[in-house]
Design a protein around this motif. Structure first.
Motif, PDB file in Angstrom:
ATOM      1  N   PRO A 251       6.028  -4.808   2.302  1.00  0.00           N
ATOM      2  CA  PRO A 251       5.153  -4.581   3.453  1.00  0.00           C
ATOM      3  C   PRO A 251       4.560  -3.169   3.465  1.00  0.00           C
ATOM      4  CG  PRO A 251       7.425  -4.370   4.116  1.00  0.00           C
ATOM      5  CD  PRO A 251       7.445  -4.838   2.678  1.00  0.00           C
ATOM      6  N   THR A 252       3.642  -2.939   4.356  1.00  0.00           N
ATOM      7  CA  THR A 252       3.021  -1.629   4.528  1.00  0.00           C
ATOM      8  C   THR A 252       3.418  -1.057   5.887  1.00  0.00           C
ATOM      9  OG1 THR A 252       1.028  -2.671   5.409  1.00  0.00           O
ATOM     10  CG2 THR A 252       1.067  -2.178   3.057  1.00  0.00           C
ATOM     11  N   MET A 253       3.484   0.268   5.953  1.00  0.00           N
ATOM     12  CA  MET A 253       3.922   0.937   7.173  1.00  0.00           C
ATOM     13  C   MET A 253       2.806   1.777   7.774  1.00  0.00           C
ATOM     14  SD  MET A 253       7.044   3.674   7.745  1.00  0.00           S
ATOM     15  CE  MET A 253       6.015   5.065   7.252  1.00  0.00           C
ATOM     16  N   ALA A 254       2.650   1.685   9.097  1.00  0.00           N
ATOM     17  CA  ALA A 254       1.700   2.515   9.819  1.00  0.00           C
ATOM     18  C   ALA A 254       2.339   3.870  10.099  1.00  0.00           C
ATOM     19  CB  ALA A 254       1.296   1.838  11.130  1.00  0.00           C
TER      20      ALA A 254
ATOM     21  N   THR B  94      10.499   6.865   9.646  1.00  0.00           N
ATOM     22  CA  THR B  94       9.265   6.851   8.864  1.00  0.00           C
ATOM     23  C   THR B  94       9.457   7.442   7.472  1.00  0.00           C
ATOM     24  OG1 THR B  94       8.591   8.984   9.795  1.00  0.00           O
ATOM     25  CG2 THR B  94       7.806   7.003  10.918  1.00  0.00           C
ATOM     26  N   ASP B  95      10.646   7.964   7.213  1.00  0.00           N
ATOM     27  CA  ASP B  95      10.929   8.606   5.932  1.00  0.00           C
ATOM     28  C   ASP B  95      11.902   7.734   5.137  1.00  0.00           C
ATOM     29  OD1 ASP B  95      10.842  10.493   3.965  1.00  0.00           O
ATOM     30  OD2 ASP B  95      12.084  11.970   4.988  1.00  0.00           O
ATOM     31  N   PHE B  96      11.376   7.036   4.139  1.00  0.00           N
ATOM     32  CA  PHE B  96      12.185   6.127   3.330  1.00  0.00           C
ATOM     33  C   PHE B  96      12.141   6.539   1.860  1.00  0.00           C
ATOM     34  CE2 PHE B  96      10.856   3.777   7.049  1.00  0.00           C
ATOM     35  CZ  PHE B  96      11.971   3.033   7.396  1.00  0.00           C
ATOM     36  N   ALA B  97      13.261   6.411   1.188  1.00  0.00           N
ATOM     37  CA  ALA B  97      13.324   6.708  -0.241  1.00  0.00           C
ATOM     38  C   ALA B  97      12.724   5.547  -1.023  1.00  0.00           C
ATOM     39  CB  ALA B  97      14.778   6.928  -0.666  1.00  0.00           C
ATOM     40  N   VAL B  98      12.170   5.846  -2.180  1.00  0.00           N
ATOM     41  CA  VAL B  98      11.602   4.812  -3.038  1.00  0.00           C
ATOM     42  C   VAL B  98      12.719   4.129  -3.809  1.00  0.00           C
ATOM     43  CG1 VAL B  98      10.103   4.372  -5.021  1.00  0.00           C
ATOM     44  CG2 VAL B  98       9.402   5.995  -3.248  1.00  0.00           C
TER      45      VAL B  98
ATOM     46  N   MET C  42      10.218  -0.273   0.974  1.00  0.00           N
ATOM     47  CA  MET C  42      10.769  -1.359   1.787  1.00  0.00           C
ATOM     48  C   MET C  42      10.631  -2.675   1.028  1.00  0.00           C
ATOM     49  SD  MET C  42      12.133  -2.338   4.763  1.00  0.00           S
ATOM     50  CE  MET C  42      11.801  -0.978   5.900  1.00  0.00           C
ATOM     51  N   HIS C  43      11.735  -3.417   0.959  1.00  0.00           N
ATOM     52  CA  HIS C  43      11.710  -4.770   0.392  1.00  0.00           C
ATOM     53  C   HIS C  43      11.987  -5.727   1.543  1.00  0.00           C
ATOM     54  CE1 HIS C  43      11.696  -3.648  -3.938  1.00  0.00           C
ATOM     55  NE2 HIS C  43      12.263  -2.550  -3.456  1.00  0.00           N
ATOM     56  N   PHE C  44      11.165  -6.752   1.660  1.00  0.00           N
ATOM     57  CA  PHE C  44      11.254  -7.696   2.773  1.00  0.00           C
ATOM     58  C   PHE C  44      11.403  -9.101   2.214  1.00  0.00           C
ATOM     59  CE2 PHE C  44       9.396 -10.619   5.815  1.00  0.00           C
ATOM     60  CZ  PHE C  44       9.831 -10.152   7.046  1.00  0.00           C
TER      61      PHE C  44
ATOM     62  N   ALA D  54       0.837  -1.183   0.000  1.00  0.00           N
ATOM     63  CA  ALA D  54       0.000   0.000   0.000  1.00  0.00           C
ATOM     64  C   ALA D  54       0.870   1.230   0.000  1.00  0.00           C
ATOM     65  CB  ALA D  54      -0.893   0.002   1.244  1.00  0.00           C
ATOM     66  N   SER D  55       2.185   1.013   0.132  1.00  0.00           N
ATOM     67  CA  SER D  55       3.099   2.128   0.141  1.00  0.00           C
ATOM     68  C   SER D  55       3.131   2.785  -1.220  1.00  0.00           C
ATOM     69  CB  SER D  55       4.513   1.663   0.528  1.00  0.00           C
ATOM     70  OG  SER D  55       4.958   0.710  -0.370  1.00  0.00           O
TER      71      SER D  55
END
Length: 307
Positions: free
Chosen positions: A138-141, A111-115, A121-123, A51-52
């Motif tokens: 994954p998705t982040m709250a 909470t601030d991640f580059a695309v 995020m890759h998991f 959902a990111s």
């Protein structure tokens, strides 16, 4: 998670662990996204959409090359950044959610991640015997807690890898790969690592690797995709490239990651994909190659012996 646009991570020359990835890359294949079983027992195609926010397709300095992270991903901390998992066990035989947080040098959740390749995020989840591979987005709250929805897990020891790049703070622009181990209770039945091979099949497709990589040395490699003996030329872009490659080292489960250097030009990739493969450690590497055709994700896996 916010869907605001962010700059896509630029790729750098491979670093030790990242380079290893290169190799791994050369062949890996994560299974299809439709939860069909892979050719290796227990392997899932865990590439679930996130959902990111997504970024518009764009390549780095070299077409298809990843922003490589130094190290082998076998630590949960690096340069002040820490991966904290919620719980050390997950139930066997059913889907499970793994929750985790990445904290920065200030001890606060990041909470601030580059695309990077359309995702922030890759998991990756991989069992100790290199089966059960899953690649998830994954998705982040809002509080920085991530949720990775895993498919059914077999009993045994698993390692959960996170690959990300902070977009602010001390680590801004630096690629990290951090991991933690998780236990899935029950009777563990280990699967012997398949013998080294130059080809593998998945969903009717044949993947063939050419190249003789040596530990610590960069070598050109190519991966050819065919079906029914005919060249495949309808590979679709997946995560800004025509194939996503990851590799794991037998024994310590060290992580390596790279992508083909072939330029993406619409929905007609293939049949040959080029790589600059470099694995830092000799021994057997299990490679997972993910590619997409007709909207379906395929995962091919093979063992590569590195001298």
């Amino acid at each position: 998670m916010s869907t605001s646009s962010r700059p896509t991570v630029r790729r750098r020359p491979l670093a030790a662990a990242g380079t290893a990835a290169a190799l791994a890359l050369a062949l890996a294949a994560c299974g299809s996204s439709n939860n069909d079983s892979s050719s290796m027992p227990g392997m899932d195609h865990g590439a679930k959409s996130s959902a990111s926010a997504k970024a518009s397709p764009s390549m780095g300095d070299m077409p298809g090359m990843d922003h490589m992270a130094a190290g082998n991903g076998l630590s949960d901390t690096k340069d002040g950044y820490r991966l904290t998992g919620v719980g050390a066990t997950l139930a066997a035989g059913k889907a499970a959610a793994y929750r985790f947080t990445v904290t920065g040098p200030d001890g606060k959740p990041v909470t601030d991640f580059a695309v990077d390749q359309t995702e922030r995020m890759h998991f990756y989840a991989i069992r100790s015997d290199l089966t059960g591979f899953q690649h998830i987005h994954p998705t982040m709250a809002n509080d920085g807690t991530w949720r990775a929805n895993l498919s059914s897990l077999a009993s045994g020891s698993w390692r959960m890898f996170t690959s990300f790049t902070p977009d602010s703070g001390a680590g801004k622009g630096t690629a990290f790969v951090l991991s933690r181990t998780v236990t899935v209770p029950g009777i563990e039945t280990k699967t012997a690592l398949p013998a080294a091979a130059k080809s593998a099949e998945v969903d009717g497709y044949a993947v063939t690797v050419k190249g003789e990589p040596m530990a610590g040395m960069a070598h050109p490699m190519t991966v050819t995709v065919t079906k029914g003996g005919k060249p495949v030329t309808d590979l679709q872009p997946y995560l800004d490239t025509y194939a996503h490659l990851t590799a794991f080292h037998e024994g310590d489960i060290a992580f390596a990651h790279l992508h083909p250097s072939t330029e993406v030009k619409g929905d007609h990739g293939g049949p040959e994909l080029s790589f600059n493969a470099e694995l830092p450690t000799s021994g057997n590497w299990r490679l997972f190659l993910q590619f997409q055709t007709g909207g379906k994700l395929h995962t091919a896996a093979l063992t590569l012996k590195v001298g």
